[in-house]
Design a protein around this motif. Structure first.
Motif, PDB file in Angstrom:
ATOM      1  N   LYS A  20      -3.474  59.003   6.149  1.00 23.60           N
ATOM      2  CA  LYS A  20      -2.905  57.936   5.319  1.00 23.60           C
ATOM      3  C   LYS A  20      -2.294  56.812   6.161  1.00 23.60           C
ATOM      4  CE  LYS A  20      -0.228  60.949   3.255  1.00 23.60           C
ATOM      5  NZ  LYS A  20      -0.765  62.162   3.912  1.00 23.60           N
ATOM      6  N   SER A  21      -1.467  57.208   7.123  1.00 26.85           N
ATOM      7  CA  SER A  21      -0.814  56.191   7.954  1.00 26.85           C
ATOM      8  C   SER A  21      -1.826  55.462   8.821  1.00 26.85           C
ATOM      9  CB  SER A  21       0.265  56.838   8.821  1.00 26.85           C
ATOM     10  OG  SER A  21       1.248  57.438   8.004  1.00 26.85           O
ATOM     11  N   THR A  22      -2.792  56.211   9.328  1.00 31.13           N
ATOM     12  CA  THR A  22      -3.849  55.595  10.142  1.00 31.13           C
ATOM     13  C   THR A  22      -4.608  54.553   9.323  1.00 31.13           C
ATOM     14  OG1 THR A  22      -4.097  57.694  11.334  1.00 31.13           O
ATOM     15  CG2 THR A  22      -5.872  56.071  11.587  1.00 31.13           C
ATOM     16  N   LEU A  23      -4.939  54.899   8.080  1.00 35.16           N
ATOM     17  CA  LEU A  23      -5.669  53.964   7.220  1.00 35.16           C
ATOM     18  C   LEU A  23      -4.859  52.691   7.002  1.00 35.16           C
ATOM     19  CD1 LEU A  23      -8.144  53.373   5.369  1.00 35.16           C
ATOM     20  CD2 LEU A  23      -6.756  54.240   3.480  1.00 35.16           C
ATOM     21  N   MET A  24      -3.586  52.862   6.678  1.00 36.95           N
ATOM     22  CA  MET A  24      -2.759  51.693   6.415  1.00 36.95           C
ATOM     23  C   MET A  24      -2.657  50.800   7.645  1.00 36.95           C
ATOM     24  SD  MET A  24       0.988  51.536   4.791  1.00 36.95           S
ATOM     25  CE  MET A  24       1.777  51.644   6.367  1.00 36.95           C
ATOM     26  N   ASN A  25      -2.420  51.408   8.792  1.00 40.87           N
ATOM     27  CA  ASN A  25      -2.312  50.620  10.025  1.00 40.87           C
ATOM     28  C   ASN A  25      -3.596  49.840  10.293  1.00 40.87           C
ATOM     29  OD1 ASN A  25       0.256  51.572  10.523  1.00 40.87           O
ATOM     30  ND2 ASN A  25      -0.429  53.231  11.854  1.00 40.87           N
ATOM     31  N   HIS A  26      -4.730  50.507  10.107  1.00 41.94           N
ATOM     32  CA  HIS A  26      -5.998  49.846  10.436  1.00 41.94           C
ATOM     33  C   HIS A  26      -6.378  48.795   9.400  1.00 41.94           C
ATOM     34  CE1 HIS A  26      -7.474  52.189  14.009  1.00 41.94           C
ATOM     35  NE2 HIS A  26      -6.391  52.867  13.650  1.00 41.94           N
ATOM     36  N   LEU A  27      -5.952  48.998   8.161  1.00 40.44           N
ATOM     37  CA  LEU A  27      -6.237  47.988   7.139  1.00 40.44           C
ATOM     38  C   LEU A  27      -5.464  46.703   7.412  1.00 40.44           C
ATOM     39  CD1 LEU A  27      -6.326  50.058   3.814  1.00 40.44           C
ATOM     40  CD2 LEU A  27      -8.231  48.863   4.887  1.00 40.44           C
ATOM     41  N   ILE A  28      -4.220  46.838   7.802  1.00 41.95           N
ATOM     42  CA  ILE A  28      -3.443  45.621   8.037  1.00 41.95           C
ATOM     43  C   ILE A  28      -3.539  45.153   9.483  1.00 41.95           C
ATOM     44  CG2 ILE A  28      -1.803  46.071   6.163  1.00 41.95           C
ATOM     45  CD1 ILE A  28       0.188  46.750   8.476  1.00 41.95           C
ATOM     46  N   GLY A  29      -4.228  45.947  10.311  1.00 42.30           N
ATOM     47  CA  GLY A  29      -4.487  45.517  11.684  1.00 42.30           C
ATOM     48  C   GLY A  29      -3.271  45.555  12.589  1.00 42.30           C
ATOM     49  N   GLN A  30      -2.284  46.363  12.228  1.00 44.18           N
ATOM     50  CA  GLN A  30      -1.100  46.476  13.070  1.00 44.18           C
ATOM     51  C   GLN A  30      -0.472  47.833  12.849  1.00 44.18           C
ATOM     52  OE1 GLN A  30       1.229  42.948  13.008  1.00 44.18           O
ATOM     53  NE2 GLN A  30       3.043  43.959  13.777  1.00 44.18           N
ATOM     54  N   LYS A  31       0.043  48.411  13.927  1.00 45.64           N
ATOM     55  CA  LYS A  31       0.621  49.730  13.757  1.00 45.64           C
ATOM     56  C   LYS A  31       2.058  49.630  13.267  1.00 45.64           C
ATOM     57  CE  LYS A  31       1.960  53.755  16.141  1.00 45.64           C
ATOM     58  NZ  LYS A  31       1.939  54.525  17.351  1.00 45.64           N
ATOM     59  N   ILE A  32       2.276  50.012  12.027  1.00 48.41           N
ATOM     60  CA  ILE A  32       3.621  50.006  11.458  1.00 48.41           C
ATOM     61  C   ILE A  32       4.074  51.439  11.218  1.00 48.41           C
ATOM     62  CG2 ILE A  32       5.045  49.317   9.502  1.00 48.41           C
ATOM     63  CD1 ILE A  32       4.183  46.956  11.176  1.00 48.41           C
ATOM     64  N   ALA A  33       3.221  52.209  10.560  1.00 47.64           N
ATOM     65  CA  ALA A  33       3.574  53.598  10.278  1.00 47.64           C
ATOM     66  C   ALA A  33       3.164  54.457  11.465  1.00 47.64           C
ATOM     67  CB  ALA A  33       2.849  54.073   9.024  1.00 47.64           C
ATOM     68  N   ILE A  34       4.033  55.363  11.859  1.00 51.04           N
ATOM     69  CA  ILE A  34       3.676  56.232  12.973  1.00 51.04           C
ATOM     70  C   ILE A  34       2.702  57.300  12.490  1.00 51.04           C
ATOM     71  CG2 ILE A  34       5.862  55.803  14.120  1.00 51.04           C
ATOM     72  CD1 ILE A  34       6.668  58.696  13.378  1.00 51.04           C
ATOM     73  N   THR A  35       1.880  57.801  13.394  1.00 57.18           N
ATOM     74  CA  THR A  35       0.909  58.824  13.038  1.00 57.18           C
ATOM     75  C   THR A  35       0.980  59.949  14.064  1.00 57.18           C
ATOM     76  OG1 THR A  35      -0.871  57.909  14.391  1.00 57.18           O
ATOM     77  CG2 THR A  35      -0.678  57.070  12.159  1.00 57.18           C
ATOM     78  N   SER A  36       0.596  61.122  13.659  1.00 56.43           N
ATOM     79  CA  SER A  36       0.464  62.215  14.609  1.00 56.43           C
ATOM     80  C   SER A  36      -0.361  63.300  13.949  1.00 56.43           C
ATOM     81  CB  SER A  36       1.834  62.771  15.010  1.00 56.43           C
ATOM     82  OG  SER A  36       2.243  63.762  14.090  1.00 56.43           O
ATOM     83  N   ASN A  37      -0.729  64.314  14.721  1.00 55.73           N
ATOM     84  CA  ASN A  37      -1.515  65.389  14.115  1.00 55.73           C
ATOM     85  C   ASN A  37      -0.608  66.432  13.472  1.00 55.73           C
ATOM     86  OD1 ASN A  37      -0.441  66.575  16.312  1.00 55.73           O
ATOM     87  ND2 ASN A  37      -2.368  67.116  17.297  1.00 55.73           N
TER      88      ASN A  37
END
Ligand code: GDP
Ligand code: K
Ligand code: MG
Length: 299
Positions: A20-37
């Motif tokens: 989810k966070s990865t999708l959001m970051n890539h849609l807006i083209g900037q890393k805002i939400a942190i992601t991890s496994n």
């Protein structure tokens, strides 16, 4: 602004780790939400903004996962997620590429049936499966819920994300711009900086500890006339033994977390960062509403 400008709110839901966070970051083209496994990486509702002056403005809400709560922090996270469903214009439900629809998915379907909001199913991580299998996954999901659309995609490899944006606009109502063109998030810089530290700690530490950590910023100040920001931050954990692990032998673990975080902050803030990290123990903070409030998890 055009007459046919659209705008609205889109929530991204799904089980932990579906991207989810990865999708959001890539849609807006900037890393805002942190992601991890690790599951439960996202704790609060994070809002980001996608603006296309020709078409409209999408406000994304990245929510914590919908799951069974185990403590007060868990309850809070589930509440945030379930509450959002009826307030938004479109729901994006992310799933793993699989025909297996388990108890976790059934729980989400139960929640979705309570709302009238259109649901777009994103079958994410299709970069990890054979192309021929994708139709089977679509078929399996089509049988269990009446989706507005089903879109296979890869958030990480940015495959089919144009289609994701297209179908969102299809279901958004006509409306005004909520934010100016430059806005990408409602998160204050301090919150993003704290989250970056939490992410680097999640990446560096073993599974047991990360759920029990919080990060707060004690001080964030720009040095006058210099291109440098001083940031003092504290990592809060639940046990003395955890504190030892977070600090590491001769401070090596804390140093690693700090230098990884600093590198990313410098890119984000476009300035030099002088980061100092501390570690404190606050026993069972996840069961204390007062302490949760202190760390920014407000009801
Ligand atoms: P969340 O818990 O749903 O927010 O999931 P995250 O965005 O934190 O992602 C969880 C993990 O899945 C991370 O390691 C991501 O890099 C990975 N991931 C996310 N999207 C994709 C994808 O499309 N393909 C692959 N291969 N991995 C992905
Ligand atoms: K995650
Ligand atoms: Mg997340």
């Amino acid at each position: 602004m055009k007459d046919n400008f659209k705008s609205g709110f889109v929530t991204i839901i799904g089980r932990p780790n579906v991207g989810k966070s990865t999708l959001m970051n890539h849609l807006i083209g900037q890393k805002i939400a942190i992601t991890s496994n690790k599951p439960q990486t996202t704790r609060n509702r994070i809002q980001t903004v996608y603006t296309d002056m020709e078409r409209g403005q999408i406000v994304f809400l990245d929510t914590p996962g919908i799951h069974q709560a185990k403590n007060k922090l868990g309850e809070y996270m589930v509440n945030v997620a379930e509450h959002t469903l009826s307030e938004v214009d479109v729901i994006l439900w992310l799933v793993e590429p699989s025909t297996f629809i388990g108890a976790g998915e059934q729980h989400i379907i139960k929640q979705l049936k309570k709302t009238k909001t259109p649901v777009i199913l994103i079958i994410n991580k299709v970069d990890t499966v054979e192309r021929e299998k994708i139709l089977e996954y679509i078929d399996a999901y089509r049988k269990v819920f009446d989706f507005a659309e089903i879109v296979p995609a890869s958030a990480l490899r940015e495959q089919n994300l144009d289609t994701v944006v297209d179908v969102i606009f299809k279901y958004l109502p006509y409306g005004p711009m909520f934010y100016d063109e430059e806005t990408v998030t409602d998160q204050p810089e301090r919150a993003i900086v704290a989250e970056i530290i939490r992410e680097k700690a999640l990446h560096a530490l073993d599974d047991e500890i990360p759920h029990g950590i919080a990060v707060y910023i004690d001080r964030m100040k720009e040095r006058r006339g210099q291109n440098i920001i001083d940031i003092d931050a504290t990592i809060v954990c639940e046990r003395d033994s955890h504190k030892g692990i977070i600090i590491g032998k001769g401070g090596s673990m804390l140093k690693k977390i700090g230098s990884n975080a600093r590198y990313e902050m410098e890119r984000l803030l476009d300035t030099q960062v002088n980061l100092k990290l501390w570690v404190k123990v606050r026993k069972d903070w996840r069961d204390s509403e007062l302490m949760m409030k202190n760390f920014g998890y407000n009801k």
